[in-house]
Design a protein around this motif. Structure first.
Motif, PDB file in Angstrom:
ATOM      1  N   ALA A   1       0.847  -1.177  -0.016  1.00  0.00           N
ATOM      2  CA  ALA A   1      -0.070   0.040  -0.116  1.00  0.00           C
ATOM      3  C   ALA A   1       0.783   1.321   0.015  1.00  0.00           C
ATOM      4  N   HIS A   2       0.606   2.445   0.162  1.00  0.00           N
ATOM      5  CA  HIS A   2       1.273   3.701   0.281  1.00  0.00           C
ATOM      6  C   HIS A   2       0.803   4.616   1.428  1.00  0.00           C
ATOM      7  N   SER A   3       2.011   5.268   1.588  1.00  0.00           N
ATOM      8  CA  SER A   3       1.885   5.923   2.821  1.00  0.00           C
ATOM      9  C   SER A   3       1.596   7.684   2.453  1.00  0.00           C
TER      10      SER A   3
ATOM     11  N   LEU B   1      -7.671   8.675   3.202  1.00  0.00           N
ATOM     12  CA  LEU B   1      -8.220   7.181   3.232  1.00  0.00           C
ATOM     13  C   LEU B   1      -7.339   6.646   2.123  1.00  0.00           C
ATOM     14  N   ASP B   2      -7.089   7.136   1.008  1.00  0.00           N
ATOM     15  CA  ASP B   2      -6.291   6.775   0.004  1.00  0.00           C
ATOM     16  C   ASP B   2      -4.750   7.247   0.401  1.00  0.00           C
ATOM     17  N   ASP B   3      -3.977   6.370   0.860  1.00  0.00           N
ATOM     18  CA  ASP B   3      -4.136   5.253   0.761  1.00  0.00           C
ATOM     19  C   ASP B   3      -3.867   4.351   2.322  1.00  0.00           C
TER      20      ASP B   3
ATOM     21  N   ASN C   1       5.409   8.007  -2.185  1.00  0.00           N
ATOM     22  CA  ASN C   1       5.467   8.839  -3.409  1.00  0.00           C
ATOM     23  C   ASN C   1       4.793   7.972  -4.607  1.00  0.00           C
ATOM     24  N   GLU C   2       3.682   7.111  -4.141  1.00  0.00           N
ATOM     25  CA  GLU C   2       2.668   6.693  -5.130  1.00  0.00           C
ATOM     26  C   GLU C   2       2.115   7.722  -6.114  1.00  0.00           C
ATOM     27  N   GLU C   3       1.512   8.909  -5.337  1.00  0.00           N
ATOM     28  CA  GLU C   3       0.973   9.931  -5.868  1.00  0.00           C
ATOM     29  C   GLU C   3       1.641  10.612  -6.827  1.00  0.00           C
ATOM     30  N   VAL C   4       2.936  10.715  -6.921  1.00  0.00           N
ATOM     31  CA  VAL C   4       3.844  11.152  -7.806  1.00  0.00           C
ATOM     32  C   VAL C   4       4.545  10.277  -8.906  1.00  0.00           C
TER      33      VAL C   4
ATOM     34  N   ALA D   1      -2.571  -3.063  -2.751  1.00  0.00           N
ATOM     35  CA  ALA D   1      -3.899  -2.597  -2.230  1.00  0.00           C
ATOM     36  C   ALA D   1      -3.773  -0.868  -2.280  1.00  0.00           C
ATOM     37  N   ASP D   2      -4.683  -0.481  -3.012  1.00  0.00           N
ATOM     38  CA  ASP D   2      -5.022   0.755  -3.279  1.00  0.00           C
ATOM     39  C   ASP D   2      -6.412   1.115  -3.327  1.00  0.00           C
ATOM     40  N   MET D   3      -6.864   2.275  -2.763  1.00  0.00           N
ATOM     41  CA  MET D   3      -8.550   2.392  -2.849  1.00  0.00           C
ATOM     42  C   MET D   3      -9.128   2.302  -4.077  1.00  0.00           C
TER      43      MET D   3
HETATM   44 ZN    ZN Z   1      -3.755   5.574  -3.703  1.00  0.00          ZN
END
Ligand code: ZN
Length: 432
Positions: free
Chosen positions: A81-83, A237-239, A267-270, A313-315
């Motif tokens: 998952a991501h922080s 909530l994500d994530d 850094n999943e969002e970027v 696992a990501d929303m």
């Molecule tokens: Zn996410």
């Protein structure tokens, strides 16, 4: 409906305003449950019956419990998952004075927030601060969380922009989104004001503060909402919902033959392209070290990776009550209907028939329902961790996530029951 998991999630999210704090929160819970920290720069001595974790950049975390079986034959069971979450990062030299009266901060957008949702609500500031140490290449790291309503981004009154409610009303990241920190007087010295504020908050001398990574977050804690409190309303909530579920499952699961791994990337969002992101070889290196440390060789590693299974696992998106037409005509994941398997013909998700079958079986064993998501064929859709990880290791895997509304809003909404469901599914996965 058991609300315990959702309430615990709200506490976890409040403790975790940034990816640094999320890793700290997970670390605290792991240590309280007997996990031992390993450091990448030191020698490892992995023993059976013990539990370990490693962090990278203080913002990603990799926990593992060695399995009882032969590692080559059994492989790994991995949940990732991501922080991180979309936010605004404070720029260097951020202080901006408006007409000698207002002090505002210069920020840069991190990831893809729904910017409108950040207006007119108390915000606070948290992140990592680097302090002077004896070693020039290794400054000391500390974390700061102001944890009080400190800033606000005021919206322009409707009287100055009558078109504000019309579609396509654009926002400038540089002009419209800067938060106000306070009122100042004529004699105010703006240079290094924020640095001084940080030093004061941390009770350290100003000259010791070398640099910082500071982010905005919504001050108000999340809450349960709805007629029967069936929804979770919260930022991040994500994530963090999936990070929380993976962590809870790892702590609750039974000993088993396979080596259990929980990876929480930053850094999943970027785009994940950092040393603490999923595109780096960090996780693969850790898996290699686990195999070699237990006397395995390269052949054992290749076999272990082949015999592994990953849950990315990501929303996911729940059917929106106001926009059913945005969704696929036949696949409508709903809130509190269980975790969602994400499928894409063009392979933006790692899910295939094989891995979907595995996840459905796990849910059945756990006694929880599960749902499926595919994009409306005219919509592009998002991406996530699974595929990026596959560039480092060719592992079977599935993309899943709990259904939610308003992904990337400062306040997202998910299902109370779903948090319990996904924890049950993950705990079953880690226990079989
Ligand atoms: Zn996410």
């Amino acid at each position: 409906m058991n609300k315990q998991a959702a309430l615990d999630l709200l506490d976890f999210i409040q403790e975790s305003p940034t990816s640094f704090h999320a890793v700290q929160s997970i670390k605290r819970r792991l240590i309280a449950n007997g996990f031992q920290q390993l450091f990448s720069g030191e020698e490892w001595h992995i023993e059976h019956g013990k539990k370990y974790f490693v962090t990278k950049n203080h913002s990603s975390l990799y926990a593992f419990i060695p399995g009882n079986g032969n590692i080559a034959a059994e492989g790994f069971k991995l949940i990732c998952a991501h922080s991180d979450s979309p936010t605004f990062r404070i720029k260097p030299a951020p202080e901006m004075l408006v007409e000698g009266k207002y002090l505002k901060l210069n920020t840069e957008v991190y990831g893809g927030p729904i910017m409108y949702t950040w207006f007119d609500r108390p915000l606070s500031l948290a992140g990592r601060v680097m302090l002077r140490s004896e070693r020039p290449l290794k400054p000391a790291t500390q974390f700061v969380n102001f944890n009080r309503p400190l800033l606000e981004i005021p919206h322009l009154a409707i009287h100055f922009n009558r078109a504000v409610n019309d579609q396509g009303n654009p926002l400038s990241k540089q002009k419209d989104m800067l938060p106000v920190l306070g009122m100042v007087n004529e004699a105010f010295e703006k240079d290094n004001f924020l640095l001084k504020l940080v030093a004061e908050e941390m009770h350290v001398p100003e000259e010791d503060v070398l640099d910082f990574d500071l982010m905005l977050y919504e001050y108000a804690k999340g809450t349960l909402v709805g007629l029967n409190e069936e929804f979770i309303s919260s930022g991040r909530l994500d994530d963090l919902a999936m990070a929380h579920a993976g962590m809870t499952a790892l702590l609750d699961s039974e000993p088993c033959n396979k080596t259990k791994v929980l990876a929480i990337f930053d850094n999943e969002e970027v785009g994940s392209g950092t040393k603490q992101g999923a595109a780096a070889p960090t996780l693969r290196t850790i898996l290699e070290r686990i195999v070699y440390n237990q006397g395995g060789n390269a052949e054992d590693l290749f076999r272990a990776i082949h015999n592994s299974f990953m849950i990315s696992a990501d929303m996911a998106h729940a059917l929106h009550p106001n926009y059913p037409e945005k969704h696929d005509p036949t696949n409508h994941p709903v809130m509190n209907g269980g975790p969602v398997i994400k499928i894409n013909a063009n392979q933006k998700y790692v899910t295939d028939g094989d891995s979907a079958a595995v996840f459905k079986t796990i849910c059945k064993m756990a006694g929880v329902p599960c749902q499926t998501f595919v994009n409306h064929s005219d919509m592009a859709g998002g991406s996530t961790l699974g595929n990026i990880l596959l560039t480092q290791m060719e592992m079977r895997g599935v993309d899943i996530g709990n259904p939610m509304w308003a992904m990337h809003s400062v306040r997202e909404t998910a299902g109370v029951q779903d948090q319990e469901y996904v924890i049950k599914a993950f705990t079953t996965f880690y226990s079989i």
